[in-house]
Design a protein around this motif. Sequence first.
Motif, PDB file in Angstrom:
ATOM      1  N   LEU B 140       0.834  -1.213   0.000  1.00 27.86           N
ATOM      2  CA  LEU B 140       0.000   0.000   0.000  1.00 27.86           C
ATOM      3  C   LEU B 140       0.866   1.260   0.000  1.00 27.86           C
ATOM      4  N   GLU B 141       2.143   1.111  -0.368  1.00 28.06           N
ATOM      5  CA  GLU B 141       3.073   2.217  -0.156  1.00 28.06           C
ATOM      6  C   GLU B 141       2.685   3.489  -0.904  1.00 28.06           C
ATOM      7  N   ASP B 142       1.949   3.359  -2.013  1.00 25.63           N
ATOM      8  CA  ASP B 142       1.593   4.591  -2.711  1.00 25.63           C
ATOM      9  C   ASP B 142       0.325   5.227  -2.142  1.00 25.63           C
ATOM     10  N   LYS B 143      -0.209   4.662  -1.054  1.00 27.91           N
ATOM     11  CA  LYS B 143      -1.405   5.266  -0.453  1.00 27.91           C
ATOM     12  C   LYS B 143      -1.130   5.755   0.957  1.00 27.91           C
ATOM     13  N   LEU B 144       0.132   5.959   1.304  1.00 25.51           N
ATOM     14  CA  LEU B 144       0.503   6.324   2.676  1.00 25.51           C
ATOM     15  C   LEU B 144      -0.227   7.550   3.189  1.00 25.51           C
ATOM     16  N   GLY B 145      -0.416   8.529   2.329  1.00 27.49           N
ATOM     17  CA  GLY B 145      -1.031   9.773   2.788  1.00 27.49           C
ATOM     18  C   GLY B 145      -2.546   9.793   2.653  1.00 27.49           C
ATOM     19  N   HIS B 146      -3.131   8.681   2.155  1.00 33.26           N
ATOM     20  CA  HIS B 146      -4.579   8.676   1.950  1.00 33.26           C
ATOM     21  C   HIS B 146      -5.319   8.486   3.259  1.00 33.26           C
ATOM     22  N   GLU B 147      -6.541   8.996   3.291  1.00 30.54           N
ATOM     23  CA  GLU B 147      -7.385   8.750   4.443  1.00 30.54           C
ATOM     24  C   GLU B 147      -7.838   7.284   4.371  1.00 30.54           C
ATOM     25  N   ALA B 148      -7.661   6.565   5.497  1.00 30.83           N
ATOM     26  CA  ALA B 148      -7.905   5.122   5.456  1.00 30.83           C
ATOM     27  C   ALA B 148      -9.351   4.787   5.104  1.00 30.83           C
ATOM     28  N   GLY B 149     -10.299   5.646   5.522  1.00 34.51           N
ATOM     29  CA  GLY B 149     -11.704   5.377   5.249  1.00 34.51           C
ATOM     30  C   GLY B 149     -12.034   5.378   3.767  1.00 34.51           C
ATOM     31  N   SER B 150     -11.164   6.003   2.943  1.00 37.22           N
ATOM     32  CA  SER B 150     -11.465   6.102   1.518  1.00 37.22           C
ATOM     33  C   SER B 150     -10.901   4.914   0.737  1.00 37.22           C
ATOM     34  N   LEU B 151     -10.223   3.994   1.408  1.00 36.90           N
ATOM     35  CA  LEU B 151      -9.646   2.847   0.704  1.00 36.90           C
ATOM     36  C   LEU B 151     -10.732   1.860   0.301  1.00 36.90           C
ATOM     37  N   SER B 152     -10.412   1.027  -0.682  1.00 33.04           N
ATOM     38  CA  SER B 152     -11.333  -0.051  -1.057  1.00 33.04           C
ATOM     39  C   SER B 152     -11.308  -1.111   0.040  1.00 33.04           C
ATOM     40  N   ARG B 153     -12.285  -1.990   0.011  1.00 34.14           N
ATOM     41  CA  ARG B 153     -12.380  -2.990   1.062  1.00 34.14           C
ATOM     42  C   ARG B 153     -11.132  -3.866   1.125  1.00 34.14           C
ATOM     43  N   GLY B 154     -10.670  -4.260  -0.036  1.00 38.37           N
ATOM     44  CA  GLY B 154      -9.465  -5.092  -0.083  1.00 38.37           C
ATOM     45  C   GLY B 154      -8.262  -4.373   0.514  1.00 38.37           C
ATOM     46  N   ASP B 155      -8.138  -3.084   0.182  1.00 32.75           N
ATOM     47  CA  ASP B 155      -7.021  -2.298   0.716  1.00 32.75           C
ATOM     48  C   ASP B 155      -7.144  -2.129   2.222  1.00 32.75           C
ATOM     49  N   LYS B 156      -8.392  -1.982   2.705  1.00 28.07           N
ATOM     50  CA  LYS B 156      -8.584  -1.848   4.152  1.00 28.07           C
ATOM     51  C   LYS B 156      -8.085  -3.104   4.858  1.00 28.07           C
ATOM     52  N   ARG B 157      -8.387  -4.259   4.274  1.00 24.94           N
ATOM     53  CA  ARG B 157      -7.945  -5.520   4.876  1.00 24.94           C
ATOM     54  C   ARG B 157      -6.432  -5.579   4.908  1.00 24.94           C
ATOM     55  N   ARG B 158      -5.823  -5.144   3.808  1.00 26.51           N
ATOM     56  CA  ARG B 158      -4.358  -5.155   3.765  1.00 26.51           C
ATOM     57  C   ARG B 158      -3.779  -4.193   4.783  1.00 26.51           C
ATOM     58  N   LEU B 159      -4.439  -3.038   4.905  1.00 23.73           N
ATOM     59  CA  LEU B 159      -3.982  -2.060   5.886  1.00 23.73           C
ATOM     60  C   LEU B 159      -4.039  -2.661   7.286  1.00 23.73           C
ATOM     61  N   GLU B 160      -5.147  -3.346   7.579  1.00 22.63           N
ATOM     62  CA  GLU B 160      -5.280  -3.919   8.921  1.00 22.63           C
ATOM     63  C   GLU B 160      -4.177  -4.949   9.162  1.00 22.63           C
ATOM     64  N   LEU B 161      -3.848  -5.678   8.140  1.00 26.25           N
ATOM     65  CA  LEU B 161      -2.765  -6.649   8.252  1.00 26.25           C
ATOM     66  C   LEU B 161      -1.447  -5.936   8.566  1.00 26.25           C
ATOM     67  N   ALA B 162      -1.215  -4.817   7.872  1.00 29.72           N
ATOM     68  CA  ALA B 162       0.015  -4.049   8.135  1.00 29.72           C
ATOM     69  C   ALA B 162       0.023  -3.547   9.570  1.00 29.72           C
ATOM     70  N   MET B 163      -1.165  -3.150  10.079  1.00 24.92           N
ATOM     71  CA  MET B 163      -1.256  -2.657  11.453  1.00 24.92           C
ATOM     72  C   MET B 163      -0.866  -3.748  12.438  1.00 24.92           C
ATOM     73  N   CYS B 164      -1.166  -5.005  12.096  1.00 25.23           N
ATOM     74  CA  CYS B 164      -0.774  -6.112  12.969  1.00 25.23           C
ATOM     75  C   CYS B 164       0.705  -6.440  12.788  1.00 25.23           C
ATOM     76  N   LEU B 165       1.147  -6.452  11.536  1.00 23.49           N
ATOM     77  CA  LEU B 165       2.529  -6.865  11.261  1.00 23.49           C
ATOM     78  C   LEU B 165       3.544  -5.909  11.871  1.00 23.49           C
ATOM     79  N   VAL B 166       3.211  -4.628  11.923  1.00 24.40           N
ATOM     80  CA  VAL B 166       4.161  -3.642  12.422  1.00 24.40           C
ATOM     81  C   VAL B 166       4.493  -3.913  13.885  1.00 24.40           C
ATOM     82  N   GLN B 167       3.599  -4.613  14.570  1.00 29.69           N
ATOM     83  CA  GLN B 167       3.864  -4.927  15.983  1.00 29.69           C
ATOM     84  C   GLN B 167       4.726  -6.172  16.143  1.00 29.69           C
ATOM     85  N   LYS B 168       5.040  -6.840  15.031  1.00 28.35           N
ATOM     86  CA  LYS B 168       5.791  -8.101  15.076  1.00 28.35           C
ATOM     87  C   LYS B 168       5.258  -9.019  16.176  1.00 28.35           C
TER      88      LYS B 168
END
Lengths: 379, 253
Positions: B140-168
């Motif tokens: 999702l690197e090209d959407k870093l500055g986007h408002e998360a609510g405006s993402l597509s459903r698939g992108d939201k899922r990926r974002l949530e995954l990144a939110m988990c992964l960042v915590q290792k």
Amino acid sequence: MDRSTPRNDLILMVVFTAAVLTMPFWLAPIGAGYPDLLQKFAIFGIFAVGFNILFGLTGYLSFGHAAFLGVGSYTAVWSFKLLSMNILPAMILAIAIAGLFSLAIGYVSLRRTGIYFSILTLAFAQMSYNLAYSVLTPITNGETGLRVVRGDPHVIDRMFGMVEGESLPTPDLFGLRTIGWEGFYICAVALIVAFFIALRIFRSPFGLALRGIKSNQVRMSYTGFNTRPHTLAAFVISGMYAGLAGALLAITDPLAGAERMQWTASGEVVLMTILGGVGTLIGPILGAAIIKYFENIFSSFNEYTLEQTFSFLPDPLREGVVSVASLFVGEGWHLTLGLLFMLVVIFLPGGIMEGFRRLWRAITGRSAARRAEKLQPAE
Amino acid sequence: MENIVLHVDDVYKSFGGLHALSDIDLQIAEGKTHAIIGPNGAGKSTLLNVCIGRLKPDSGAVVFDGQILTGKKPYEINQLGVARVFQTPEIFPDLTVRENVIIPALAKRDGAFAVDAWRGMARENDLRDEAEAAVTDVGLEDKLGHEAGSLSRGDKRRLELAMCLVQKPRLLLLDEPTAGMSRLDTNRTIDLLKRIKARGMTKVIIEHDMHVVFSLADKVTVMAQGRIIAEGTPDEVRGDPVVQEAYLGGGHA
């Protein structure tokens, strides 16, 4: 989106400081260039900035913040009576006591969210208001209001050899008077400091966590944040801001009355914040200034001033215009404010600051670019 | 012997008269990808909710790395190293993608409660780098500055995954991570999850999509009507007649 670079914040701070300190000059043309009103702008600006740290960042809408304003005023007057007429201990004590008070009320109220939280804070504030009138009369002096009287101890002042003279002592800051222009500049400096602290909070990790709570509290807790103490800390900070505002009210007019705690006063700060722009830094201050301006300037217009304003119109037309316009001024200033509030909420849900942002975008032509970005197909 | 990271010990949970979970006993080995499959209403999501403290079991316990999770608050469980991806993405819709991922990184670094109200976020370069790396991980690197609510459903899922992964996290629970994704996105997510596996992160996946299950899982547990009816390697489970019956709708009738 991410325009909050440290450099931009520095520019904001410099411009803000300059704008506040020069208010007497640039607000003079609209009839607001006198110290009493500008003082109110600053004091209620502090109140609203603090309120916005809670409401704007966490989304928790408190309907009882006037209680902390009242507590601040009472504490300041007691500090004058018992300790010293110097305003520094009065301000520090007011902030501390209001902080303790908000810790207790926040601890209980924050067990609920949404409307239940609002109702709890409202109930606590009304309770404080009624107690100030009844049981707590020895502390608050009931309806008469608490004031500095002859024979007050002024312990610290006496240690430094103060002798009670003919007239009642007045508050001061190491000899600097707190009325007139000196009074305004004391409040203005307090506002600038309060704004700077709010700016730091907005830009800090703590501020980001609070915005996370506002956006999705469920996710916050599954992300490892204990949200309750975060919201409580925000509640206490905003209570301390209210305490400072209350102290400044007492400093510029050393009399504390219970009506400062009434629910209308709590509602007023909500209006100020929404009118200016919830969650923006400058918005609440604008909102506070606009409401105080209406309260003081619009309410002072009478039919005579209207006749003067519309004297260029032919007689029959003028009478019509004046009789319609008089509904909106004098006693009717609430009507004007109500209409303005409705217009803002309906057309600019982000408050006046959103209006500015839209205007800015229209001027710089960014709107087109942004719209194109938004229209991109979402997969 | 394998090191057991998560042990669901004899858990029961009922809602009114409905036995959502009965007699659930499950052991998840460290570093493995464990899939839980089963028809709708089998109790898979309930099981995950019990694991992260959203639901309290009527009896039994969930033990993570020697610590009993039952009765702990969600934030405490997360701080122990358990992260969760929800079935409907739980993100911060009003914040930017970058901020969405910085927040979990902050929770990991500073703990459950820290009033750090003075230092500017602008100086938190480490957090920002970590967050951007996690966002890049999920593409999702090209959407870093986007408002998360405006993402597509698939992108939201990926974002949530990144939110988990960042915590290792030591244990990552995923509730249908590819539901609502296109085939292309699903394959990308599978690749991503395979890459995480190489980092030694233990995963529990609830999934309907058998393609996903058989490409990722080391072990599969099959649930039906709140019970575990089969367990084994993907190949063992695929050939199990009990499982086939449950999926064909035989059930208890």
